[in-house]
Design an enzyme around this catalytic site. Structure first.
Site, PDB file in Angstrom:
ATOM      1  N   LYS A   1      -3.247   2.479  11.044  1.00 38.21           N
ATOM      2  CA  LYS A   1      -2.219   2.057  10.078  1.00 38.21           C
ATOM      3  C   LYS A   1      -1.276   3.223   9.783  1.00 38.21           C
ATOM      4  O   LYS A   1      -0.057   3.059   9.704  1.00 38.21           O
ATOM      5  CB  LYS A   1      -2.890   1.535   8.795  1.00 38.21           C
ATOM      6  CG  LYS A   1      -3.553   0.181   9.016  1.00 38.21           C
ATOM      7  CD  LYS A   1      -4.455  -0.272   7.876  1.00 38.21           C
ATOM      8  CE  LYS A   1      -5.168  -1.561   8.276  1.00 38.21           C
ATOM      9  NZ  LYS A   1      -6.148  -2.045   7.307  1.00 38.21           N
TER      10      LYS A   1
ATOM     11  N   GLN B   1      -8.693  -0.205   1.830  1.00 39.35           N
ATOM     12  CA  GLN B   1      -9.440  -0.637   3.016  1.00 39.35           C
ATOM     13  C   GLN B   1     -10.801  -1.186   2.609  1.00 39.35           C
ATOM     14  O   GLN B   1     -11.527  -0.568   1.826  1.00 39.35           O
ATOM     15  CB  GLN B   1      -9.596   0.561   3.980  1.00 39.35           C
ATOM     16  CG  GLN B   1     -10.203   0.214   5.315  1.00 39.35           C
ATOM     17  CD  GLN B   1      -9.331  -0.713   6.165  1.00 39.35           C
ATOM     18  OE1 GLN B   1      -8.118  -0.705   6.088  1.00 39.35           O
ATOM     19  NE2 GLN B   1      -9.973  -1.532   6.974  1.00 39.35           N
TER      20      GLN B   1
ATOM     21  N   ASP C   1      -1.601  -6.701   1.701  1.00 38.56           N
ATOM     22  CA  ASP C   1      -2.682  -7.417   2.396  1.00 38.56           C
ATOM     23  C   ASP C   1      -2.686  -8.903   2.028  1.00 38.56           C
ATOM     24  O   ASP C   1      -3.355  -9.699   2.689  1.00 38.56           O
ATOM     25  CB  ASP C   1      -4.045  -6.860   1.945  1.00 38.56           C
ATOM     26  CG  ASP C   1      -4.596  -5.786   2.866  1.00 38.56           C
ATOM     27  OD1 ASP C   1      -4.386  -5.890   4.086  1.00 38.56           O
ATOM     28  OD2 ASP C   1      -5.256  -4.863   2.350  1.00 38.56           O
TER      29      ASP C   1
END
Ligand code: GUN
Length: 277
Positions: free
Chosen positions: A44, A88, A111
């Site tokens: 990422k 995460q 997200d």
């Protein structure tokens, strides 16, 4: 395809910098030392650099407390140069991931995990789509694989992939079945699928006898086989003989997930700065 998407994001980022003097910023938070999470986070970060975003990594020790993590999220919520916040998952067991996701400002939730964004997706009026399911839909669009009226079977019902994947297929008028560990006659249900999405987290779980001739098979798995080699949820070598399209692991869904994250971060930046699409 992922490279094309990232190239478009890069171009638009240049324009934003030149015209509005803003640079999209993504903060990635990782707690502990899960090796798979480390790989995802590195990828990422690399993608952010490639498209010209500001990228900040917050690597916290496994012993981090809930209060400390919530305090960091609050700091990032209030940081104007950060447009996207990604925590995460999975978090270490002593941390409450639901509370952490709930603490993220929905406008920075790239997200699309926050209840507000999940609800908007259910209603079909969203700002962000969850990265992995959206990446899968983009592949289907790009290969001109129609979803309307098709039997779509998703194996796995996670909040990250299975449930939103089913919803996006439904939005495009697929007939959607979501299977899980209690599903009876799983192989039989899978054999009905015109489009089969595997998101179970079990290496090579989908065998050739579970796949209809000519089906489209999308592998969301990121597993290790008996020799520790990276593989997906689909027994690729055998299934590929039977289906019309199949995504490999690595190099299939994963890069599309990251490309979508870049798109979402760019969109977050535009929304927060009132810049039209
Ligand atoms: N863990 C596995 N996939 C994801 C993802 O897309 N986002 C986050 N935050 N964690 C993940």
């Amino acid at each position: 395809m992922a490279a094309d998407t990232k190239a478009r994001v890069k171009e638009r980022t240049e324009e934003l910098k030149n015209t509005y003097h803003v640079t999209p910023g993504l903060a990635v938070v990782i707690v502990g030392d899960d090796p798979a999470s480390r790989v995802y986070v590195n990828n990422k970060k690399k993608a952010c650099e490639a498209v010209g975003f500001v990228s900040e990594e917050y690597a916290l020790p496994a012993e981090t407390t809930q209060e400390e993590l919530l305090a960091l999220v609050e700091t990032l919520n209030n940081k104007p140069d950060i447009n996207g916040i990604l925590v995460q998952l999975p978090l270490p067991k002593h941390l409450d991931d639901k509370a952490v996701i709930a603490a993220i400002n929905p406008q920075k939730d790239v997200d699309a995990f926050h209840a507000v964004n999940v609800g908007k997706i259910m209603l079909g009026e969203y700002d962000f789509l969850p990265c992995t399911p959206a990446g899968v839909m983009e592949m289907l669009h790009s290969y001109q694989i129609p979803v309307e009226g098709k039997e779509c079977v998703v194996i796995g019902r996670s909040n990250i992939v299975g449930k939103p994947m089913g919803m996006l297929l439904l939005h495009e008028n697929g007939t959607v079945t979501i299977c899980h560990s209690r599903t009876k006659n799983l192989a039989e249900v899978c054999r009905r699928a015109d489009i089969l999405v595997a998101a179970v987290g079990i290496p090579k779980f989908v065998k050739a006898d579970m796949v209809k001739e000519g089906a489209v098979v999308i592998d969301v798995g990121m597993d290790r086989d008996e020799n520790g080699k990276l593989c997906g949820d689909v027994d690729f070598e055998n299934v590929k003989e039977k289906c019309s399209f199949i995504t490999p692991v690595p190099g299939g869904v994963g890069p599309m997930t990251i490309a979508t994250l870049m798109k979402n971060t760019l969109k977050a930046c535009k929304l927060q700065n009132n810049i039209a699409d």
